[in-house]
Design an enzyme around this catalytic site. Structure first.
Site, short mmCIF file in Angstrom:
data_model
loop_
_atom_site.label_atom_id
_atom_site.label_comp_id
_atom_site.label_asym_id
_atom_site.label_seq_id
_atom_site.Cartn_x
_atom_site.Cartn_y
_atom_site.Cartn_z
N SER A 157 0.71 -0.76 -0.01
CA SER A 157 -0.16 -0.22 0.00
C SER A 157 0.80 1.37 -0.08
O SER A 157 1.14 1.23 -0.90
CB SER A 157 -1.26 -0.35 0.89
OG SER A 157 -1.92 1.11 0.82
N ASP A 184 -9.75 -5.39 -3.64
CA ASP A 184 -9.55 -4.80 -2.73
C ASP A 184 -10.51 -3.47 -2.83
O ASP A 184 -10.25 -3.06 -3.68
CB ASP A 184 -8.20 -4.20 -2.60
CG ASP A 184 -7.24 -3.63 -2.13
OD1 ASP A 184 -8.24 -2.47 -1.52
OD2 ASP A 184 -5.52 -3.44 -2.21
N HIS A 195 -7.32 -5.66 1.00
CA HIS A 195 -6.29 -5.16 0.82
C HIS A 195 -5.12 -5.80 2.30
O HIS A 195 -4.74 -4.33 2.77
CB HIS A 195 -6.18 -3.68 1.01
CG HIS A 195 -5.82 -2.95 1.21
ND1 HIS A 195 -5.09 -2.79 0.08
CD2 HIS A 195 -5.10 -1.70 1.54
CE1 HIS A 195 -4.20 -1.72 0.44
NE2 HIS A 195 -3.76 -1.45 1.53
#
Length: 277
Positions: A143, A222, A255
């Site tokens: 991320s 996600d 995620h």
């Protein structure tokens, strides 16, 4: 460095460490896994995402079995400076826990938020001095940390043999997380932002001649995929520049660290192959 705690795992040693950082002007914490044996070993640096510390990857990713099998040291630093007198923001996506791996030029962030310098200069030198390394290293992250891994590798390709990422912020100049952080840390000049945008760096040829492939894993479930992450911008940039970017869209994955735990062994193997060439 002060050893805060130590554990044996998969035959190797995991240490949680703290040291006084010249780059940030604060104490910084990190975790380091060293495989069994005398070494020397190559190094994989892992950069974590928003709200994370040196502990999230260590306890959730399940990387150390693969690291032990391949004989790779894994270093996971904190995501920002912290402590009394360090600027912060109530939001989760700015301030402490959200350093974005850049050197801030704007107040009140500039005195301490120097995460690019911390990683590429201070952390690397510290690990090479204190652990049995070969001097070869790679970098990966998730991320915000995926953004960090990609941009630091592209801005300093001489330091890294390979780079990969999980669900990276592919183009922070074109998403809300990046626009907010870059405005705060770097100011209003978008030309400065572009210097820290992985998709734009790849498009401009920053990876050519340095990385035979860039491995990206992204879950198609996600919740941040469309608005914040935009991995298709990385593959488009690679096509423009003639740079191989392998984007693996993983069906049903989100995620979370459950996603990373499912594919981390592939990334460790990807880096180990290139670290030992």
């Amino acid at each position: 460095m002060d050893v805060l705690k130590q554990h044996q795992v998969h035959g190797g040693t995991l240490k949680y460490l703290r040291h006084d950082s010249v780059s940030t002007g604060t104490s910084m914490t990190l975790s380091v896994f060293t495989p069994a044996g005398e070494g020397p070993f190559p190094v994989l640096i892992w950069l974590s995402g928003l709200t994370c510390t040196e502990d999230n990857f260590t306890t959730k990713a399940g990387a150390y079995r693969a690291a032990a099998e391949h004989g790779v040291i894994i270093v996971a630093p904190d995501t920002s400076p912290r402590g009394e007198g360090v600027a912060d923001d109530p939001a989760y996506d700015l301030g402490q826990g959200a350093g974005f791996y850049v050197d801030a030029t704007q107040g009140p962030w500039a005195p301490h938020f120097r995460m690019e310098t911390y990683v590429v200069e201070e952390l690397i030198a510290l690990i090479d001095a204190e652990f049995p390394t070969t001097g070869a290293r790679s970098i990966s992250g998730h991320s915000m940390g995926g953004h960090g891994a990609l941009t630091l590798a592209l801005r300093h390709p001489e330091l890294f043999r390979s780079v990969s990422a999980f669900a990276p912020i592919a183009s922070p100049t074109r998403c809300p997380w990046g626009e907010k952080a870059f405005t705060a840390y770097l100011g209003a000049d978008r030309a400065e932002w572009a210097k820290h945008d992985a998709a734009l760096l790849i498009e401009g040829g920053a990876a050519k001649g340095h990385f035979d492939d860039i491995l990206i894993d992204q879950g198609d479930a996600d919740g941040f995929l469309v608005e914040q992450l935009k991995p298709e911008l990385l593959t488009a940039a690679g096509e423009t520049a003639g740079q191989k970017v392998t984007l693996r869209m993983q069906p049903g994955y989100d995620h979370s660290y459950f996603f990373m735990a499912s594919f981390i062994a592939d990334h460790v193997a990807f880096h180990a192959e290139r670290l030992k060439r």
